[in-house]
Write an enzyme that holds these catalytic residues in place. Structure first.
Site, PDB file in Angstrom:
ATOM      1  N   HIS A 160       0.823  -1.199   0.000  1.00 49.40           N
ATOM      2  CA  HIS A 160       0.000   0.000   0.000  1.00 49.40           C
ATOM      3  C   HIS A 160       0.869   1.267   0.000  1.00 49.40           C
ATOM      4  O   HIS A 160       1.524   1.561   0.990  1.00 49.40           O
ATOM      5  CB  HIS A 160      -0.888  -0.037   1.251  1.00 49.40           C
ATOM      6  CG  HIS A 160      -1.833   1.106   1.374  1.00 49.40           C
ATOM      7  ND1 HIS A 160      -1.733   2.042   2.373  1.00 49.40           N
ATOM      8  CD2 HIS A 160      -2.898   1.458   0.619  1.00 49.40           C
ATOM      9  CE1 HIS A 160      -2.710   2.918   2.239  1.00 49.40           C
ATOM     10  NE2 HIS A 160      -3.427   2.601   1.192  1.00 49.40           N
ATOM     11  N   HIS A 207      -1.005  10.194  -3.216  1.00 47.86           N
ATOM     12  CA  HIS A 207      -2.274   9.696  -2.680  1.00 47.86           C
ATOM     13  C   HIS A 207      -3.410  10.703  -2.800  1.00 47.86           C
ATOM     14  O   HIS A 207      -4.564  10.345  -2.984  1.00 47.86           O
ATOM     15  CB  HIS A 207      -2.127   9.293  -1.212  1.00 47.86           C
ATOM     16  CG  HIS A 207      -3.413   8.796  -0.632  1.00 47.86           C
ATOM     17  ND1 HIS A 207      -4.232   9.576   0.139  1.00 47.86           N
ATOM     18  CD2 HIS A 207      -4.031   7.600  -0.766  1.00 47.86           C
ATOM     19  CE1 HIS A 207      -5.299   8.871   0.474  1.00 47.86           C
ATOM     20  NE2 HIS A 207      -5.211   7.677  -0.057  1.00 47.86           N
TER      21      HIS A 207
HETATM   22 CA    CA Z   1      -5.013   3.802  -2.986  1.00 45.63          CA
END
Ligand code: CA
Length: 347
Positions: free
Chosen positions: A41, A83
């Site tokens: 992630h 992000h």
């Molecule tokens: Ca993502």
């Protein structure tokens, strides 16, 4: 449908041994075919500032099966790996371009050319108002080297493919189209720009080591329909109801909603809370979302395992992994801690 890709997995005892193992060119063992995928992630974001090439390199070395790329556009329409549509929580933009904030006080990637974004230093995520680190024990923001820069999608694909060549592995990519509705309202069609780049790097069909993901159902349908994406596609499901395009994700998680999704996606990426919650340390409640999705042929990759930020009342990272994999039988998971999750999955 389980992925049939073959992944070599290094022994992950420590970072160093994992990195060393990853650099040994070994024959693929095909172990991943029968066990869940470890999706890094934002890279190895538990250890290095998210989405830097350093964080991606470490996640690769720790043995991740897939590396995630969150994508937003620059003013000159270059997809960069960030992000948020904002750059003020991971860079020094407020110091370097103080006059470039919008009326809401935020600094948007879309207001800067790539050349301008490249002047910024990327650091561990912090609160833009207080300057305090979001994750207290992670990499220190103030210690970020000048080499930590915003990277483009293409730079990251080149890094991963270069490592795949030098190690003989086939680590995949997991790009996310961020806020497509907002991008289009600003006059920029992000999906239409990203898809041809993916195709140019060999990510275009289902056997390719790529899952494309998005939170907005409207865009997911458009990607599969109007834009003709033939690769694997994952519908992300938030933990709280309505998404930016007005679609209710609670409804998508019902039997009828999942059936609708199964007509055009290959999998779902639900918030962990849609699979398991704890009312107290000893009281765990599982849903049957994974089972329902599996019955429709969908893979399930929940997000996000953070060993330093566990779900409410969850007693330990061990319990969380057990719930996600042993109980729910998820096909993979997004994790900030590739090594911890990989060690659990291999066990
Ligand atoms: Ca993502």
């Amino acid at each position: 449908m389980k992925t049939k890709n073959c992944y070599y997995r290094p022994q992950a005892g420590s970072y160093l041994s994992a990195i060393a193992a990853a650099l040994v060119i070994a024959a693929s063992a095909c172990a991943a075919e029968t066990r869940p995928l470890v999706i890094a992630h934002r890279g190895a974001s538990g250890y290095l500032p998210e989405h830097t090439l350093a964080a991606k390199t470490l996640a690769y070395g720790l043995g991740a099966d897939f590396l995630e790329q969150d994508l937003v556009l620059t003013k000159d329409d270059v997809p960069v790996v960030l992000h948020d549509i904002y750059v003020d929580t991971v860079t020094d933009v407020a110091k370097r371009f103080p006059e470039r904030k919008r009326a809401d006080g935020r600094f948007y990637a879309l207001d800067f050319t790539l050349a301008e974004l490249k002047q910024l230093r990327v650091a561990e995520r912090f609160n833009a108002k207080t300057g305090k680190a979001v994750f207290a024990k992670r990499y220190p923001s103030e210690a970020s080297p000048a080499e930590f820069r915003v990277s483009t999608l293409e730079e990251e694909l080149q890094l991963i493919q270069g490592l795949n060549r030098s190690t003989g592995r086939n680590v995949g990519i997991y790009p996310e189209i961020k806020q497509p509705k907002w991008h289009r309202a600003q006059g920029h069609d992000i999906s239409r720009i990203v898809l041809p780049i993916l195709a140019r790097y060999g990510y275009a069909t289902k056997p390719d080591a790529c899952f494309l993901q998005c939170f907005e159902l409207t865009e997911v349908k458009r990607i599969r329909g109007e834009l003709g994406w033939k690769g694997r596609l994952v519908m992300l499901l938030n933990g709280r109801g309505q998404e930016a395009d007005g679609v209710d994700h609670d409804a998508l998680c019902t039997a009828a909603g999942l059936k609708e999704l199964a007509a055009f996606v290959d999998g779902i990426g639900p918030a962990l809370g849609r699979i398991v919650t704890w009312s107290s340390a000893s009281e765990r409640k599982m849903t049957d979302l994974v089972k329902q999705a599996h019955a429709l042929g969908l893979v399930v990759h929940p997000y996000t395992i953070r060993v330093d930020d566990l779900p409410k009342n969850c007693p330990s990272a061990e319990e969380l992994h057990a719930a996600v994999f042993r109980e729910a039988r998820s096909d993979g998971v997004f994790t900030d801690f590739t090594d911890v999750t990989l060690a659990w999955v291999k066990k």
